[in-house]
Write a protein that holds these residues in place. Sequence first.
Motif, PDB file in Angstrom:
ATOM      1  N   ARG A 163       0.835  -1.208   0.000  1.00 16.85           N
ATOM      2  CA  ARG A 163       0.000   0.000   0.000  1.00 16.85           C
ATOM      3  C   ARG A 163       0.869   1.257   0.000  1.00 16.85           C
ATOM      4  NH1 ARG A 163      -5.445  -0.691   1.009  1.00 16.85           N
ATOM      5  NH2 ARG A 163      -6.120  -2.664   1.944  1.00 16.85           N
ATOM      6  N   ALA A 164       1.975   1.214   0.735  1.00 16.78           N
ATOM      7  CA  ALA A 164       2.878   2.365   0.781  1.00 16.78           C
ATOM      8  C   ALA A 164       3.510   2.606  -0.590  1.00 16.78           C
ATOM      9  CB  ALA A 164       3.962   2.139   1.832  1.00 16.78           C
ATOM     10  N   VAL A 165       3.898   1.520  -1.263  1.00 13.23           N
ATOM     11  CA  VAL A 165       4.471   1.651  -2.613  1.00 13.23           C
ATOM     12  C   VAL A 165       3.407   2.155  -3.584  1.00 13.23           C
ATOM     13  CG1 VAL A 165       5.458   0.375  -4.560  1.00 13.23           C
ATOM     14  CG2 VAL A 165       6.245  -0.089  -2.228  1.00 13.23           C
ATOM     15  N   GLU A 166       2.189   1.658  -3.443  1.00 15.53           N
ATOM     16  CA  GLU A 166       1.087   2.135  -4.292  1.00 15.53           C
ATOM     17  C   GLU A 166       0.885   3.640  -4.106  1.00 15.53           C
ATOM     18  OE1 GLU A 166      -3.746   1.397  -4.971  1.00 15.53           O
ATOM     19  OE2 GLU A 166      -2.661   0.324  -3.389  1.00 15.53           O
ATOM     20  N   ASP A 167       0.956   4.093  -2.855  1.00 21.30           N
ATOM     21  CA  ASP A 167       0.812   5.523  -2.569  1.00 21.30           C
ATOM     22  C   ASP A 167       1.935   6.321  -3.224  1.00 21.30           C
ATOM     23  OD1 ASP A 167      -0.502   7.697  -0.822  1.00 21.30           O
ATOM     24  OD2 ASP A 167       1.611   7.835  -0.236  1.00 21.30           O
ATOM     25  N   GLN A 168       3.152   5.798  -3.176  1.00 24.28           N
ATOM     26  CA  GLN A 168       4.295   6.470  -3.791  1.00 24.28           C
ATOM     27  C   GLN A 168       4.160   6.539  -5.311  1.00 24.28           C
ATOM     28  OE1 GLN A 168       7.630   7.731  -2.432  1.00 24.28           O
ATOM     29  NE2 GLN A 168       5.989   8.153  -0.962  1.00 24.28           N
ATOM     30  N   LEU A 169       3.695   5.463  -5.911  1.00 26.29           N
ATOM     31  CA  LEU A 169       3.523   5.441  -7.368  1.00 26.29           C
ATOM     32  C   LEU A 169       2.461   6.443  -7.813  1.00 26.29           C
ATOM     33  CD1 LEU A 169       3.698   1.593  -8.052  1.00 26.29           C
ATOM     34  CD2 LEU A 169       5.459   3.307  -8.534  1.00 26.29           C
ATOM     35  N   ALA A 170       1.430   6.605  -6.985  1.00 26.05           N
ATOM     36  CA  ALA A 170       0.389   7.587  -7.298  1.00 26.05           C
ATOM     37  C   ALA A 170       0.969   8.998  -7.277  1.00 26.05           C
ATOM     38  CB  ALA A 170      -0.756   7.467  -6.299  1.00 26.05           C
ATOM     39  N   ILE A 171       1.840   9.269  -6.307  1.00 27.81           N
ATOM     40  CA  ILE A 171       2.475  10.589  -6.210  1.00 27.81           C
ATOM     41  C   ILE A 171       3.398  10.826  -7.404  1.00 27.81           C
ATOM     42  CG2 ILE A 171       4.099  11.988  -4.865  1.00 27.81           C
ATOM     43  CD1 ILE A 171       3.008  10.582  -2.354  1.00 27.81           C
ATOM     44  N   LEU A 172       4.186   9.817  -7.743  1.00 29.56           N
ATOM     45  CA  LEU A 172       5.140   9.957  -8.843  1.00 29.56           C
ATOM     46  C   LEU A 172       4.448  10.115 -10.194  1.00 29.56           C
ATOM     47  CD1 LEU A 172       7.834   7.306  -7.803  1.00 29.56           C
ATOM     48  CD2 LEU A 172       7.921   9.785  -7.507  1.00 29.56           C
ATOM     49  N   SER A 173       3.275   9.504 -10.329  1.00 37.67           N
ATOM     50  CA  SER A 173       2.550   9.597 -11.598  1.00 37.67           C
ATOM     51  C   SER A 173       1.663  10.836 -11.657  1.00 37.67           C
ATOM     52  CB  SER A 173       1.693   8.342 -11.809  1.00 37.67           C
ATOM     53  OG  SER A 173       0.688   8.254 -10.811  1.00 37.67           O
ATOM     54  N   GLY A 174       1.575  11.532 -10.537  1.00 39.91           N
ATOM     55  CA  GLY A 174       0.770  12.748 -10.502  1.00 39.91           C
ATOM     56  C   GLY A 174      -0.718  12.493 -10.473  1.00 39.91           C
ATOM     57  N   GLY A 175      -1.096  11.299 -10.098  1.00 48.39           N
ATOM     58  CA  GLY A 175      -2.528  10.973 -10.048  1.00 48.39           C
ATOM     59  C   GLY A 175      -2.749   9.613  -9.437  1.00 48.39           C
ATOM     60  N   ARG A 176      -3.220   8.696 -10.258  1.00 50.25           N
ATOM     61  CA  ARG A 176      -3.516   7.348  -9.779  1.00 50.25           C
ATOM     62  C   ARG A 176      -2.336   6.416 -10.034  1.00 50.25           C
ATOM     63  NH1 ARG A 176      -8.961   4.019 -11.573  1.00 50.25           N
ATOM     64  NH2 ARG A 176      -8.720   2.245 -10.139  1.00 50.25           N
ATOM     65  N   SER A 177      -2.110   5.504  -9.091  1.00 54.59           N
ATOM     66  CA  SER A 177      -1.019   4.547  -9.259  1.00 54.59           C
ATOM     67  C   SER A 177      -1.317   3.598 -10.420  1.00 54.59           C
ATOM     68  CB  SER A 177      -0.838   3.729  -7.975  1.00 54.59           C
ATOM     69  OG  SER A 177       0.048   2.646  -8.189  1.00 54.59           O
ATOM     70  N   PRO A 178      -0.313   3.258 -11.209  1.00 54.77           N
ATOM     71  CA  PRO A 178      -0.536   2.311 -12.310  1.00 54.77           C
ATOM     72  C   PRO A 178      -0.803   0.889 -11.819  1.00 54.77           C
ATOM     73  CG  PRO A 178       1.792   2.864 -12.122  1.00 54.77           C
ATOM     74  CD  PRO A 178       1.055   3.786 -11.200  1.00 54.77           C
ATOM     75  N   TYR A 179      -0.486   0.628 -10.549  1.00 50.65           N
ATOM     76  CA  TYR A 179      -0.699  -0.709  -9.989  1.00 50.65           C
ATOM     77  C   TYR A 179      -1.369  -0.607  -8.617  1.00 50.65           C
ATOM     78  CZ  TYR A 179       3.045  -1.576 -13.370  1.00 50.65           C
ATOM     79  OH  TYR A 179       3.816  -1.608 -14.502  1.00 50.65           O
ATOM     80  N   THR A 180      -2.299  -1.505  -8.355  1.00 53.85           N
ATOM     81  CA  THR A 180      -2.891  -1.601  -7.027  1.00 53.85           C
ATOM     82  C   THR A 180      -1.959  -2.438  -6.151  1.00 53.85           C
ATOM     83  OG1 THR A 180      -4.099  -3.649  -7.503  1.00 53.85           O
ATOM     84  CG2 THR A 180      -5.195  -1.551  -8.034  1.00 53.85           C
ATOM     85  N   TYR A 181      -2.207  -2.428  -4.858  1.00 53.38           N
ATOM     86  CA  TYR A 181      -1.339  -3.211  -3.973  1.00 53.38           C
ATOM     87  C   TYR A 181      -1.479  -4.706  -4.251  1.00 53.38           C
ATOM     88  CZ  TYR A 181      -5.336  -4.396  -0.930  1.00 53.38           C
ATOM     89  OH  TYR A 181      -6.523  -4.875  -0.425  1.00 53.38           O
TER      90      TYR A 181
END
Length: 321
Positions: free
Chosen positions: A183-201
Amino acid sequence: MEDADEKTHEEVISDEAVEKEQQTRDEILARHRKEISLLQKKEVEMKKAAAKGSKAEQKAKKKQVEEEISQLSGKLKEEHSKELAALGYSSGNGNEKNNLDTLVKAIAGVSVTSQPENTKSSKAKQRRDKKAQQEAEREQRIQAEQSNIVSDRMIENEKLEKKLKPLGLTVTEIKPDGHCLYRAVEDQLAILSGGRSPYTYQELRKMVAAYMRNHSSDFLPFFLSENLIEGDSDESPAQKFENYCKEVESTAVWGGQLELGALTHCLKKHIMIFSGSFPDVEMGKEYKSENGTGSYNLSIMLSYHKHAFGLGEHYNSVVPT
């Protein structure tokens, strides 16, 4: 009509009194134990809530918590003492030690009926007394452990805050459900992509399991060193590793260093793990951005907490303040 209403009200009061009188001793003591347990849980939750903010704020909150718990505890003891008086516990004979022992036994579920001092204790009574003492000691250990958890967490959070603040970073809390790493990595990916994470946990779990299977020679030695293989087991190390991969992709098994190693290669990301209890850890340095431009190469930032919860270790997401 007024007389009828008053009569109905009196009947209700009478019924409640009768119902209360019909409570058995065990029911009353069971309720006492439950109320004490709830108060202890409330104290832990309040202490956890107080372990936030600056050092001065934490100190002030801690004092408020102690005062409130002291008042609640005193009130609860007073209420219990009144009810226990009807069960054989007396607080007015001057023998405070015997009264305290009797109270502990009563709350632990041991009979408190007065017995002549010269009556030889039966083996059954001795067993009950021993059980009562063990229960009381157990409660003391639980309270001590809970206090240590809160204290260790406060120290860990203070150290982590001092480390992150100069970097302009702070911690975002992640749900502690066994999926915290993903979940923490998913949150980081969402931040890096500027929106929604490309992958769910859940998808990240499957990616990690697949990568570990495809690169088992890289992970199996570390897996074996962290997981004792029983000599009389019918399963081979490879079978055990496969079962572990199945758990990774389909259960809430906690993720650690093996999974972090797989994540950094799956995502081709540099991962930075900050901690208030251990030195910071970098993984996937080959993916580290040199110029800091382009969201694809930006680092994933996590925080590792050893004392976040009584159940064990935890990961959170680290974000700019």
